[in-house]
Design an enzyme around this catalytic site. Sequence first.
Site, PDB file in Angstrom:
ATOM      1  N   HIS A   1      -0.909  -3.103  -2.418  1.00  0.00           N
ATOM      2  CA  HIS A   1      -1.967  -4.007  -2.051  1.00  0.00           C
ATOM      3  C   HIS A   1      -3.287  -3.403  -2.565  1.00  0.00           C
ATOM      4  O   HIS A   1      -3.612  -2.566  -1.815  1.00  0.00           O
ATOM      5  CB  HIS A   1      -2.082  -4.752  -0.559  1.00  0.00           C
ATOM      6  CG  HIS A   1      -3.204  -5.713  -0.585  1.00  0.00           C
ATOM      7  ND1 HIS A   1      -3.192  -6.534   0.593  1.00  0.00           N
ATOM      8  CD2 HIS A   1      -4.178  -6.228  -1.452  1.00  0.00           C
ATOM      9  CE1 HIS A   1      -4.400  -7.524   0.432  1.00  0.00           C
ATOM     10  NE2 HIS A   1      -4.812  -7.370  -0.667  1.00  0.00           N
TER      11      HIS A   1
ATOM     12  N   GLU B   1       5.361 -16.531  -2.499  1.00  0.00           N
ATOM     13  CA  GLU B   1       5.680 -16.002  -1.440  1.00  0.00           C
ATOM     14  C   GLU B   1       5.359 -16.568  -0.114  1.00  0.00           C
ATOM     15  O   GLU B   1       4.396 -16.955   0.127  1.00  0.00           O
ATOM     16  CB  GLU B   1       5.054 -14.270  -1.509  1.00  0.00           C
ATOM     17  CG  GLU B   1       5.692 -13.448  -0.476  1.00  0.00           C
ATOM     18  CD  GLU B   1       5.067 -12.063  -0.324  1.00  0.00           C
ATOM     19  OE1 GLU B   1       4.609 -11.413  -1.477  1.00  0.00           O
ATOM     20  OE2 GLU B   1       5.133 -11.553   0.861  1.00  0.00           O
TER      21      GLU B   1
ATOM     22  N   THR C   1      -3.382  -8.968   5.742  1.00  0.00           N
ATOM     23  CA  THR C   1      -3.324 -10.299   5.393  1.00  0.00           C
ATOM     24  C   THR C   1      -3.161 -11.439   6.388  1.00  0.00           C
ATOM     25  O   THR C   1      -2.222 -11.337   7.011  1.00  0.00           O
ATOM     26  CB  THR C   1      -2.547 -10.596   4.132  1.00  0.00           C
ATOM     27  OG1 THR C   1      -2.487  -9.355   3.144  1.00  0.00           O
ATOM     28  CG2 THR C   1      -3.113 -11.886   3.254  1.00  0.00           C
TER      29      THR C   1
ATOM     30  N   GLU D   1      -0.431  -6.761  -5.123  1.00  0.00           N
ATOM     31  CA  GLU D   1      -1.011  -7.786  -4.235  1.00  0.00           C
ATOM     32  C   GLU D   1      -2.475  -7.552  -4.442  1.00  0.00           C
ATOM     33  O   GLU D   1      -2.990  -6.475  -4.361  1.00  0.00           O
ATOM     34  CB  GLU D   1      -0.710  -7.649  -2.898  1.00  0.00           C
ATOM     35  CG  GLU D   1       0.716  -7.771  -2.496  1.00  0.00           C
ATOM     36  CD  GLU D   1       1.048  -7.503  -0.884  1.00  0.00           C
ATOM     37  OE1 GLU D   1       2.193  -7.683  -0.664  1.00  0.00           O
ATOM     38  OE2 GLU D   1       0.119  -7.300  -0.246  1.00  0.00           O
TER      39      GLU D   1
ATOM     40  N   ARG E   1      -6.811  -3.480  -2.178  1.00  0.00           N
ATOM     41  CA  ARG E   1      -7.768  -4.275  -1.347  1.00  0.00           C
ATOM     42  C   ARG E   1      -9.083  -3.805  -1.960  1.00  0.00           C
ATOM     43  O   ARG E   1      -9.466  -2.798  -2.532  1.00  0.00           O
ATOM     44  CB  ARG E   1      -7.851  -3.785   0.006  1.00  0.00           C
ATOM     45  CG  ARG E   1      -6.368  -4.454   0.612  1.00  0.00           C
ATOM     46  CD  ARG E   1      -6.523  -4.118   2.258  1.00  0.00           C
ATOM     47  NE  ARG E   1      -7.302  -5.177   2.782  1.00  0.00           N
ATOM     48  CZ  ARG E   1      -6.827  -6.155   3.671  1.00  0.00           C
ATOM     49  NH1 ARG E   1      -5.715  -6.419   3.623  1.00  0.00           N
ATOM     50  NH2 ARG E   1      -7.629  -6.987   3.999  1.00  0.00           N
TER      51      ARG E   1
ATOM     52  N   HIS F   1       5.967 -10.774   5.197  1.00  0.00           N
ATOM     53  CA  HIS F   1       4.992 -10.288   6.149  1.00  0.00           C
ATOM     54  C   HIS F   1       5.384 -10.363   7.762  1.00  0.00           C
ATOM     55  O   HIS F   1       6.051 -11.304   8.033  1.00  0.00           O
ATOM     56  CB  HIS F   1       3.661 -11.281   6.192  1.00  0.00           C
ATOM     57  CG  HIS F   1       2.523 -10.695   6.655  1.00  0.00           C
ATOM     58  ND1 HIS F   1       2.047 -10.374   7.767  1.00  0.00           N
ATOM     59  CD2 HIS F   1       1.569 -10.115   5.742  1.00  0.00           C
ATOM     60  CE1 HIS F   1       1.077  -9.898   8.044  1.00  0.00           C
ATOM     61  NE2 HIS F   1       0.543  -9.621   6.690  1.00  0.00           N
TER      62      HIS F   1
ATOM     63  N   HIS G   1       0.901   1.667   3.506  1.00  0.00           N
ATOM     64  CA  HIS G   1       0.722   2.622   4.682  1.00  0.00           C
ATOM     65  C   HIS G   1       0.971   3.925   4.644  1.00  0.00           C
ATOM     66  O   HIS G   1       0.708   4.847   5.448  1.00  0.00           O
ATOM     67  CB  HIS G   1       1.412   2.090   6.026  1.00  0.00           C
ATOM     68  CG  HIS G   1       0.613   0.436   6.185  1.00  0.00           C
ATOM     69  ND1 HIS G   1      -0.821   0.480   6.130  1.00  0.00           N
ATOM     70  CD2 HIS G   1       1.123  -0.591   6.402  1.00  0.00           C
ATOM     71  CE1 HIS G   1      -0.757  -0.944   6.693  1.00  0.00           C
ATOM     72  NE2 HIS G   1       0.077  -1.525   6.590  1.00  0.00           N
TER      73      HIS G   1
ATOM     74  N   ARG H   1      -8.848   0.457   1.180  1.00  0.00           N
ATOM     75  CA  ARG H   1      -8.730   1.199   2.422  1.00  0.00           C
ATOM     76  C   ARG H   1      -7.119   2.011   2.389  1.00  0.00           C
ATOM     77  O   ARG H   1      -7.331   2.931   3.212  1.00  0.00           O
ATOM     78  CB  ARG H   1      -8.766   0.327   3.639  1.00  0.00           C
ATOM     79  CG  ARG H   1      -7.402  -0.748   3.551  1.00  0.00           C
ATOM     80  CD  ARG H   1      -7.354  -1.572   5.003  1.00  0.00           C
ATOM     81  NE  ARG H   1      -8.614  -2.517   4.962  1.00  0.00           N
ATOM     82  CZ  ARG H   1      -8.596  -3.537   5.738  1.00  0.00           C
ATOM     83  NH1 ARG H   1      -7.547  -3.778   6.347  1.00  0.00           N
ATOM     84  NH2 ARG H   1      -9.350  -4.523   5.811  1.00  0.00           N
TER      85      ARG H   1
ATOM     86  N   ASN I   1       6.607  -2.186   0.384  1.00  0.00           N
ATOM     87  CA  ASN I   1       5.245  -2.079   0.369  1.00  0.00           C
ATOM     88  C   ASN I   1       4.811  -0.784   0.925  1.00  0.00           C
ATOM     89  O   ASN I   1       5.152  -0.461   2.025  1.00  0.00           O
ATOM     90  CB  ASN I   1       4.545  -3.390   1.260  1.00  0.00           C
ATOM     91  CG  ASN I   1       3.022  -3.332   1.264  1.00  0.00           C
ATOM     92  OD1 ASN I   1       2.374  -2.093   1.258  1.00  0.00           O
ATOM     93  ND2 ASN I   1       2.301  -4.321   1.129  1.00  0.00           N
TER      94      ASN I   1
END
Length: 277
Positions: A71, A179, A129, A98, A73, A221, A38, A77, A35
Amino acid sequence: MGKTTRPRKTRRTDGSQPPTSNPEGGRQMVNLCVNIDHVATIRNARGETEPDPLHAAVVCELAGAHGITFHLREDRRHIRDEDALALRRIVKGLLNMEMADTPEMVKIAQRVRPDQVTLVPEKREELTTEGGLDVAAHKDSLTKTTRKLRRAGIAVSMFIDPEEEQVIASRACGATHIELHTGQYARHYDRERELAFHELDRLEAAALLAHGQGLVVNAGHGLNYRNTAHVARLPFLNELNTGHAIIGRAVFSGLDLAVRDMIAAIREAEQVLEHEE
Ligand code: PXP
């Protein structure tokens, strides 16, 4: 800190074979999807163009990642719409998007056409999440969304807590994958090892049930270099989605090594299991 060795499960001492990932016997290798959200978080902190999540995706794939997860969002962000479209053009492995179950996101997914969508709950104020999707409570909407996405050729995964009701509901909605949310396990791992192992039992039961329902089992996660091994040994596990720990380590070691180290941790866990079997 508690024990690092998980107690052997009693139901595996009766001579029966532990569950494997395919009928021929051998376990399927667990894939890592990185992922890269970030990387975009750091980019956006300066409002500039670097570091570029696209570069990160290329490095992750060259380091051996099976796929890339992002993801999108509602508040954008980190990853933005243009990132999603560009990722679709450059990612060669699995592209996993996601997203929340909203009409806006469904339209974007139909345009981006990732290989897989993972439907997640989303709250504007959360840092990440928080819980799994309550599939059972939102069956109608999730069924419609799943149908639209699958019609566009996209596999659909539900990000759920390891609960029987949620597994069954995911199947009923037409999902192809689940998941399993490992956040609770990860939170306990360094503080209350017994509680982490209890959560691991719940994850294992959910994985077995999901596989029995014909669902592909993913997990993710909160996973890091210390706690991933136990999760990598879940029965019938197909794929792990990991972000924060890999991008965090990349600050010190570089992204290439951070991805390779995580893949090595997964492979090592698999070898321990083969030994036990
Ligand atoms: N899986 C899902 C569904 C997520 O929402 C996230 C966080 O975006 C992850 C996996 C990755 O979590 P982490 O960044 O803690 O590795």
